[in-house]
Design an enzyme around this catalytic site. Structure first.
Site, short mmCIF file in Angstrom:
data_model
loop_
_atom_site.label_atom_id
_atom_site.label_comp_id
_atom_site.label_asym_id
_atom_site.label_seq_id
_atom_site.Cartn_x
_atom_site.Cartn_y
_atom_site.Cartn_z
N LEU A 83 45.69 40.74 -65.05
CA LEU A 83 44.27 40.58 -65.48
C LEU A 83 43.96 39.73 -66.60
O LEU A 83 43.52 40.22 -67.66
CB LEU A 83 43.89 42.11 -65.73
CG LEU A 83 42.28 42.52 -65.81
CD1 LEU A 83 41.92 42.63 -64.30
CD2 LEU A 83 42.04 43.88 -66.33
N GLY A 84 43.99 38.48 -66.26
CA GLY A 84 43.45 37.44 -67.25
C GLY A 84 42.11 37.06 -66.89
O GLY A 84 41.58 37.79 -66.21
N ARG A 85 41.75 35.72 -67.24
CA ARG A 85 40.65 35.34 -66.97
C ARG A 85 40.07 35.38 -65.45
O ARG A 85 38.99 35.91 -65.13
CB ARG A 85 40.62 33.79 -67.44
CG ARG A 85 40.18 33.51 -68.66
CD ARG A 85 40.23 32.38 -69.25
NE ARG A 85 41.71 31.63 -69.14
CZ ARG A 85 42.32 31.08 -70.14
NH1 ARG A 85 41.73 31.01 -71.42
NH2 ARG A 85 43.33 30.63 -70.30
N ILE A 86 41.16 35.08 -64.53
CA ILE A 86 40.72 35.09 -63.01
C ILE A 86 40.81 36.40 -62.73
O ILE A 86 39.99 36.93 -61.75
CB ILE A 86 41.72 34.17 -62.63
CG1 ILE A 86 41.51 32.72 -62.95
CG2 ILE A 86 41.47 34.24 -61.02
CD1 ILE A 86 42.46 31.70 -62.18
N ARG B 80 52.06 42.83 -68.31
CA ARG B 80 52.94 43.36 -69.38
C ARG B 80 52.26 44.32 -70.09
O ARG B 80 53.00 45.37 -70.53
CB ARG B 80 53.52 42.30 -70.09
CG ARG B 80 54.84 41.90 -69.69
CD ARG B 80 55.69 40.71 -70.18
NE ARG B 80 54.63 39.85 -70.27
CZ ARG B 80 54.87 38.49 -70.70
NH1 ARG B 80 55.88 38.18 -71.37
NH2 ARG B 80 53.77 37.47 -71.10
N ILE C 116 46.57 34.23 -54.92
CA ILE C 116 45.83 32.89 -55.43
C ILE C 116 46.32 32.52 -56.65
O ILE C 116 45.58 31.68 -57.08
CB ILE C 116 44.17 33.25 -55.57
CG1 ILE C 116 43.82 34.53 -56.35
CG2 ILE C 116 43.58 33.55 -54.11
CD1 ILE C 116 44.17 34.41 -58.00
N ARG D 109 50.54 31.71 -57.58
CA ARG D 109 51.38 31.01 -57.20
C ARG D 109 52.52 31.66 -56.31
O ARG D 109 52.59 32.87 -56.35
CB ARG D 109 52.28 30.73 -58.56
CG ARG D 109 51.92 29.77 -59.50
CD ARG D 109 51.64 28.40 -58.87
NE ARG D 109 50.91 27.22 -59.64
CZ ARG D 109 49.61 27.10 -60.10
NH1 ARG D 109 48.67 27.71 -59.09
NH2 ARG D 109 49.22 26.20 -60.93
N ASP E 251 46.70 31.77 -50.39
CA ASP E 251 46.18 30.43 -50.70
C ASP E 251 47.53 29.47 -51.31
O ASP E 251 47.25 28.39 -51.66
CB ASP E 251 44.99 30.43 -51.96
CG ASP E 251 44.62 29.09 -52.13
OD1 ASP E 251 44.34 28.28 -51.18
OD2 ASP E 251 43.99 28.63 -53.23
N GLU F 77 54.99 24.56 -51.29
CA GLU F 77 53.59 23.78 -50.72
C GLU F 77 54.08 22.19 -50.53
O GLU F 77 54.54 21.54 -51.48
CB GLU F 77 52.63 23.82 -51.80
CG GLU F 77 52.20 25.39 -51.62
CD GLU F 77 51.07 25.61 -52.90
OE1 GLU F 77 50.62 24.64 -53.56
OE2 GLU F 77 50.99 26.66 -53.18
N HIS G 267 46.02 26.03 -50.68
CA HIS G 267 45.99 25.99 -51.94
C HIS G 267 44.60 25.38 -52.50
O HIS G 267 44.75 24.12 -53.10
CB HIS G 267 47.10 25.16 -52.72
CG HIS G 267 47.33 25.55 -54.21
ND1 HIS G 267 48.13 25.36 -54.73
CD2 HIS G 267 46.26 25.75 -55.08
CE1 HIS G 267 47.91 25.71 -56.22
NE2 HIS G 267 47.06 25.94 -56.31
C1 8YV Z 1 45.87 22.94 -58.80
C2 8YV Z 1 45.83 25.24 -59.79
O1 8YV Z 1 46.02 22.60 -60.36
O2 8YV Z 1 44.68 25.04 -61.94
C3 8YV Z 1 45.73 25.41 -61.20
O3 8YV Z 1 46.62 26.10 -61.77
O4 8YV Z 1 46.55 25.99 -58.99
C4 8YV Z 1 44.80 24.38 -59.16
O5 8YV Z 1 43.68 24.38 -59.49
C5 8YV Z 1 44.76 21.90 -58.38
O6 8YV Z 1 45.26 22.16 -57.18
C6 8YV Z 1 45.28 20.58 -58.72
O7 8YV Z 1 46.38 20.13 -58.08
#
Ligand code: 8YV
Length: 312
Positions: free
Chosen positions: A151-154, A174, A229, A231, A255, A260, A278
């Site tokens: 639960l960070g900014r995003i 954590r 969304i 990693r 995503d 990748e 992504h």
């Molecule tokens: C990528 C992202 O950086 O900000 C991030 O951590 O995953 C994306 O915004 C973007 O694909 C740039 O390559």
């Protein structure tokens, strides 16, 4: 005279145009022999702009005068930040400006995965609607429980959107936040058990690698949907693929992936998953704003001013 910068990987084309106009840029990916290129640049490079691809300790060692790595992206898992800190190299990222963009896509993936929108689109296009009649029923979104890992900014921006869908919100990370009115669940497996949707929105890197493992996914269960969304590294991808195949989890909206742009072939054949390349932050508005932070951090560095968005 223009300052020289190293660009370790590609980024938004318009940002690269500005960097090309402002600096003498050295694009590492264009060098036939990257080691040789780094050796040649070593005495002159004090700052680098990092796009896609790794920035590891060996690259830092090859550039003894490096003092800044300005990353295009909020996630800095492709940079060895610990090695940078040990060497006195500052790392900057691009927080805040992409938060809402990524959160929009996250909610889109919740709906798309639950309502099988990609499958439904194919169902219309391939004539199935005409030939077979109505498509099978899908799953409800509103009112269902959303468990947020990170639960960070995003994560907070996703929670705000999910509230509008009447979704009870749980979160795991954590530490409990003192400023959030959502229910904290200290154990990730327990949270998955309580959730209809498991949203992965924590940073990547070794600390969160394969946090979403078989136990967590099994707890999410056959009616549960996982959305990522963040990693690909945060989920044990082969296990997720197997459990999706077995029906031990109900679906996925993804995503990001472990390797990748390669996506496991089995996922490509599944109708209960929605796959994105992504693209969370990929709109002109957001990529421009991310690029501006890279540009501004570099400018601050060369003007001996404080960096805008230093990591750590
Ligand atoms: C990528 C992202 O950086 O900000 C991030 O951590 O995953 C994306 O915004 C973007 O694909 C740039 O390559």
């Amino acid at each position: 005279m223009k300052h020289e910068i190293l660009m370790s990987g590609k980024m938004y084309a318009k940002t690269m145009e500005v960097l090309d106009a402002t600096y003498t840029t050295h694009k590492l990916w264009e060098a036939p022999d990257q080691k040789k290129k780094l050796a040649e640049l070593a005495p002159r490079i004090r700052a680098a702009a990092a796009g896609s691809g790794k920035f590891d300790a060996a690259m830092m060692d090859a550039l003894p005068n490096l003092k800044l790595i300005a990353n295009f992206g909020v996630g800095v898992d492709s940079i060895d930040v610990k090695a940078a800190t040990q060497r006195g190299i500052a790392v900057t990222n691009t927080p805040d400006v992409l938060t809402d963009e990524v959160a929009d896509l996250a909610m889109g993936l919740v709906i798309a995965a639950a309502r099988r929108m990609a499958f439904a689109d194919r169902y219309v296009r391939d004539g199935s609607w005409v030939n077979k009649g109505s498509m099978p029923f899908t799953r409800r979104v509103h009112g269902k429980t959303l468990g947020i890992l990170g639960l960070g900014r995003i994560g907070l921006a996703i929670a705000k959107r999910a509230e509008a869908f009447g979704m009870p919100i749980l979160y795991n990370q954590r530490r409990k936040r003192s400023d959030a009115n959502y229910r904290y669940v200290a154990d990730l497996t327990e949270m998955a058990k309580l959730s209809d949707f498991l949203m992965v929105s924590c940073p990547g890197g070794p600390e969160t690698a394969r946090l979403v493992n078989e136990k967590v996914l099994r707890a999410l269960g056959p009616d549960g949907i996982v959305v990522n969304i963040a990693r690909g590294s945060v989920i044990d991808e082969p296990v997720m693929v197997r459990l999706l195949k077995e029906g031990a989890i109900g679906g996925a909206g993804l995503d990001v992936f472990a390797d990748e742009p390669r996506v496991p072939a089995e996922l490509l054949a599944m109708d209960h998953v929605v796959l994105q390349p992504h693209q969370g932050s990929a709109t002109p508005e957001t990529r421009t704003a991310m690029g501006q932070l890279v540009i501004d951090n570099l400018a601050a560095f060369f003007a001996n001013k404080p960096l805008l968005t230093k990591v750590g």
